[in-house]
Design an enzyme around this catalytic site. Sequence first.
Site, mmCIF file in Angstrom:
data_model
loop_
_atom_site.group_PDB
_atom_site.id
_atom_site.type_symbol
_atom_site.label_atom_id
_atom_site.label_comp_id
_atom_site.label_asym_id
_atom_site.label_seq_id
_atom_site.Cartn_x
_atom_site.Cartn_y
_atom_site.Cartn_z
ATOM 1 N N ASP A 94 0.392 -0.980 -0.421
ATOM 2 C CA ASP A 94 0.111 -0.173 0.248
ATOM 3 C C ASP A 94 0.870 1.358 0.188
ATOM 4 O OD1 ASP A 94 0.881 -0.381 2.449
ATOM 5 O OD2 ASP A 94 -1.032 0.450 3.273
ATOM 6 N N GLU A 95 2.470 1.029 0.031
ATOM 7 C CA GLU A 95 3.428 2.749 -0.022
ATOM 8 C C GLU A 95 4.746 1.997 -1.526
ATOM 9 O OE1 GLU A 95 4.804 5.246 3.254
ATOM 10 O OE2 GLU A 95 4.301 3.349 4.088
#
Length: 354
Positions: A94-95
Amino acid sequence: MDAFYASVEQRDSPELRGQPVVVAWRGARSVVCAASYEARKFGVRSAMPAVRAERLCPQAIFVPPDFVRYKAVSRQVREIFARHTDLIEPLSLDEAYLDVTATKSKLPSATATAEAIRAAIRAETGLTASAGVAPNKFLAKIASDWRKPDGLFVIRPHQVEAFLAPLPLGRLPGVGKVMEAKLAALGLATVGELRGWSAEQLEQRFGRWGRRLHELSLGIDHHPVEPERLTLQVSAEDTFAQDLRLDELEPHIRRLAEKTWAAHQREAAGAHGRIARTVVLKLKTADFHTLTRSLTPALRPASASELAELACALRARVERPPETRYRLVGVGMAGFVDQDSYQAQPDLFDQGAR
């Protein structure tokens, strides 16, 4: 991404929207994978024991994680990034860092690129993302957290020093609680106060890390975005339902060795063809002390069973009383090297002998 796993669950199950969602298996040994913003209001955080999350928020809805689904959404997001740049450094599902100095989309600024990416993520996945725009990686990371959820924050070059000055030192990368306490003992609490010490003074006190601290206090970070980060270690670990003694761990070590070996073989078959030489055994005691033991044998393990044998043997290096109990065990492989160069070494030795 904003509360990524929990947001995916809320997107896919309308009855969860607006509810305090905790992504975790229930149980005494489970930890929180993610918490919705509704759950975070009660103090629930990622990596927190699930039982504590339940105490903090009794009305929380627990949802077991579905990593296959999360990975599929992550790939969607990565495809959106790739429309703008090939310089993408993923940190997790997610990053990621993106270098948008020059973009495929020819948008006029990094801010415009961030806005376009966030809009595409919302339109195509139904999820929100927050972005930080800054001259380097560590500042962009700080900025990305500044207006969560669903936010965009920009630190322009001329704003860097003024932005950093009032921040607590714990916001600098690498400054954990221990280092923060050491700096506090010197009367330093903010980045601005840290600037009062020269690079030489900090280096004398903390070695090379002191010079790095000085650079960070000024907003200097020369680390580039690295699209391909080579694997440093593959591993598998398990937390037990009940604490076990060291002599009870063998079946668990052997099972985890199979998983780790499968991951190692995927790495060896990949584009870089790298293989690991070091075996790592990780243990966590009942009172949460983490121990690691490692071995680099003359001949690397050539099978899952060899890996298991070496990992089991590493237990002899654990200098704890026999009655000590452990809540977690992990098996890893590290020390990756190029496969071709490793295979060439015996030939070199043979030539030297002749």
